[in-house]
Design a protein around this motif. Sequence first.
Motif, short mmCIF file in Angstrom:
data_model
loop_
_atom_site.label_atom_id
_atom_site.label_comp_id
_atom_site.label_asym_id
_atom_site.label_seq_id
_atom_site.Cartn_x
_atom_site.Cartn_y
_atom_site.Cartn_z
N PHE A 39 0.82 -1.22 0.00
CA PHE A 39 0.00 0.00 0.00
C PHE A 39 0.85 1.27 0.00
O PHE A 39 0.36 2.35 -0.34
CB PHE A 39 -0.93 0.01 1.21
N ASP A 40 2.14 1.15 0.39
CA ASP A 40 3.01 2.33 0.43
C ASP A 40 4.37 1.98 -0.17
O ASP A 40 4.99 0.99 0.25
CB ASP A 40 3.18 2.79 1.88
N PRO A 41 4.85 2.76 -1.14
CA PRO A 41 6.12 2.42 -1.81
C PRO A 41 7.33 2.42 -0.89
O PRO A 41 8.22 1.57 -1.03
CB PRO A 41 6.24 3.50 -2.90
N ILE A 42 7.38 3.34 0.06
CA ILE A 42 8.53 3.42 0.98
C ILE A 42 8.51 2.24 1.96
O ILE A 42 9.51 1.54 2.15
CB ILE A 42 8.54 4.75 1.76
N ILE A 43 7.35 2.02 2.56
CA ILE A 43 7.22 0.93 3.53
C ILE A 43 7.48 -0.42 2.87
O ILE A 43 8.17 -1.28 3.42
CB ILE A 43 5.82 0.95 4.19
N SER A 44 6.93 -0.62 1.67
CA SER A 44 7.12 -1.90 0.98
C SER A 44 8.59 -2.13 0.65
O SER A 44 9.08 -3.26 0.71
CB SER A 44 6.28 -1.94 -0.30
N MET A 54 12.13 -12.99 -5.42
CA MET A 54 11.41 -12.65 -6.64
C MET A 54 9.90 -12.53 -6.36
O MET A 54 9.25 -11.56 -6.77
CB MET A 54 11.65 -13.70 -7.72
N ILE A 55 9.35 -13.51 -5.65
CA ILE A 55 7.91 -13.51 -5.36
C ILE A 55 7.55 -12.33 -4.46
O ILE A 55 6.54 -11.65 -4.68
CB ILE A 55 7.50 -14.85 -4.71
N ALA A 56 8.39 -12.06 -3.45
CA ALA A 56 8.12 -10.92 -2.57
C ALA A 56 8.21 -9.61 -3.34
O ALA A 56 7.42 -8.68 -3.09
CB ALA A 56 9.11 -10.93 -1.41
N SER A 57 9.15 -9.51 -4.28
CA SER A 57 9.29 -8.29 -5.09
C SER A 57 8.06 -8.07 -5.96
O SER A 57 7.54 -6.95 -6.07
CB SER A 57 10.54 -8.38 -5.96
N LEU A 58 7.60 -9.13 -6.62
CA LEU A 58 6.41 -9.04 -7.46
C LEU A 58 5.19 -8.60 -6.63
O LEU A 58 4.43 -7.71 -7.03
CB LEU A 58 6.13 -10.38 -8.13
N ALA A 59 5.04 -9.24 -5.46
CA ALA A 59 3.89 -8.92 -4.61
C ALA A 59 3.96 -7.49 -4.08
O ALA A 59 2.93 -6.83 -3.93
CB ALA A 59 3.83 -9.91 -3.44
N SER A 60 5.18 -7.00 -3.81
CA SER A 60 5.34 -5.64 -3.28
C SER A 60 4.89 -4.57 -4.25
O SER A 60 4.57 -3.45 -3.84
CB SER A 60 6.82 -5.40 -2.91
N CYS A 61 4.88 -4.91 -5.54
CA CYS A 61 4.52 -3.92 -6.56
C CYS A 61 3.10 -4.11 -7.09
O CYS A 61 2.69 -3.42 -8.03
CB CYS A 61 5.52 -3.97 -7.71
N MET A 62 2.35 -5.05 -6.50
CA MET A 62 0.97 -5.25 -6.92
C MET A 62 0.05 -4.20 -6.30
O MET A 62 0.33 -3.72 -5.19
CB MET A 62 0.49 -6.65 -6.51
N PRO A 63 -1.03 -3.84 -6.98
CA PRO A 63 -2.00 -2.91 -6.38
C PRO A 63 -2.56 -3.50 -5.08
O PRO A 63 -2.92 -4.68 -5.04
CB PRO A 63 -3.08 -2.79 -7.44
N PHE A 64 -2.62 -2.68 -4.04
CA PHE A 64 -3.08 -3.18 -2.74
C PHE A 64 -4.60 -3.28 -2.73
O PHE A 64 -5.31 -2.32 -3.04
CB PHE A 64 -2.62 -2.25 -1.62
N ASN A 65 -5.07 -4.47 -2.40
CA ASN A 65 -6.51 -4.71 -2.27
C ASN A 65 -6.70 -5.77 -1.19
O ASN A 65 -6.42 -6.95 -1.41
CB ASN A 65 -7.12 -5.18 -3.60
N LEU A 66 -7.14 -5.34 -0.03
CA LEU A 66 -7.23 -6.23 1.13
C LEU A 66 -8.12 -7.44 0.86
O LEU A 66 -7.84 -8.55 1.32
CB LEU A 66 -7.76 -5.44 2.34
N GLU A 67 -9.20 -7.25 0.10
CA GLU A 67 -10.15 -8.33 -0.13
C GLU A 67 -9.57 -9.46 -0.99
O GLU A 67 -10.00 -10.61 -0.86
CB GLU A 67 -11.41 -7.77 -0.82
N THR A 68 -8.63 -9.14 -1.86
CA THR A 68 -8.09 -10.15 -2.77
C THR A 68 -6.86 -10.87 -2.22
O THR A 68 -6.38 -11.83 -2.84
CB THR A 68 -7.72 -9.52 -4.12
N ILE A 69 -6.35 -10.44 -1.07
CA ILE A 69 -5.14 -11.07 -0.52
C ILE A 69 -5.33 -12.56 -0.26
O ILE A 69 -4.48 -13.37 -0.65
CB ILE A 69 -4.67 -10.32 0.75
N PRO A 70 -6.43 -12.99 0.41
CA PRO A 70 -6.60 -14.43 0.63
C PRO A 70 -6.65 -15.24 -0.66
O PRO A 70 -6.09 -16.35 -0.73
CB PRO A 70 -7.95 -14.51 1.38
#
Length: 360
Positions: free
Chosen positions: A97-102, A132-148
């Motif tokens: 949700f935040d570029p710096i925090i991510s 690699m997986i963490a990097s890809l996920a860090s740049c995905m649009p944040f949507n709490l409902e779709t995380i599960p």
Amino acid sequence: MVNDNLKILLAGEVKALFELKKTERLWHIPVLASLCVGIPLLVGYYFNRLDYGILACIAGLVILYMPTTTVARRMITLLACSFGFMVSFFIGVCFSFDPIISSVVLGLFTMSVHWIVNYFRMKPPGGFFFIMIASLASCMPFNLETIPIRVGLIGMGAMLACTLALLYSLFVAEKHSPKKELIVVENNNETTLFESVIVGVFIFLSLITGRLLELENPYWLPISCAAVMQGASLKHVWQRSFQRVLGTFIGLGLTWLLLLFKMTPLTICICIMVLQFIIEMLIVRHYGLAVVFITPLTLFLAEAGGAMTVDATTLISVRFLDIFLGSCIGAVAGWFLHDEQLRHKAENQIRKAKTRISRK
């Protein structure tokens, strides 16, 4: 004398550029990797959810962690890595949700992954795919409902790979499995901690650089950086960096040619499976040559359906800049990792700090 040494160095680099290493790797593994990646893609295509299929197929890469050990140890390793894939994605997407925090979280996560991988001396690909997986996920649009749903897809892809690995182990690879094995634990905690801090800091710097430059897909920088840092020595790091940039340049040309054809989602899926097979055949023999095919594979996976409509020339130029910047950062990180004087000073400081803490 200087000219002679330079000629010898250049001759060695040219030889390494064209040399194919010998390997005892079975051809079964590339086939298995293609199936683990391809089946989720084809299922996603069948249900008209190629985006779901791509997430699951990325998790199928856990098959590359399958060791040549007993069946029991093989499955324990794959299950542990599958859980690691899910954790990697979960951590990345939760802080997107935040570029710096991510970027900070990715750096800390990478530090932890590198420490664990080094402590247990995991063989290649080591911590690369977790990063690699963490990097890809860090740049995905944040949507709490779709995380599960997303984490579940990663889990499903990994479990499919584990199931195929079990069937392969029981019916094909049993005769190749040793009866005993030795698990080695790294004793030099100072070295492990020093390397982990360097890797974490430079992964953070690579992602934050991509964010500050407002690149469309900044995750290419930490992925390229992590790939280059996997070199076993300073020479190997620079060699990998050069081969990655050169291989990427040629691979982007191959991608451009492929994108000239009107590729349907089905042909994209089949192309990814073929590319995965070729990569696994080449990666243990020549890194630079494998990168030529890794480039179109990762582009097709990352761009998904957009790769069929986006302007090929624009896509190629942007991706080359991303990968070039990430490789350069990785090369600098490699210098810090393998500089003996810096390593020695850092280890001494860590020991002194531990001594002070223990006395208190």
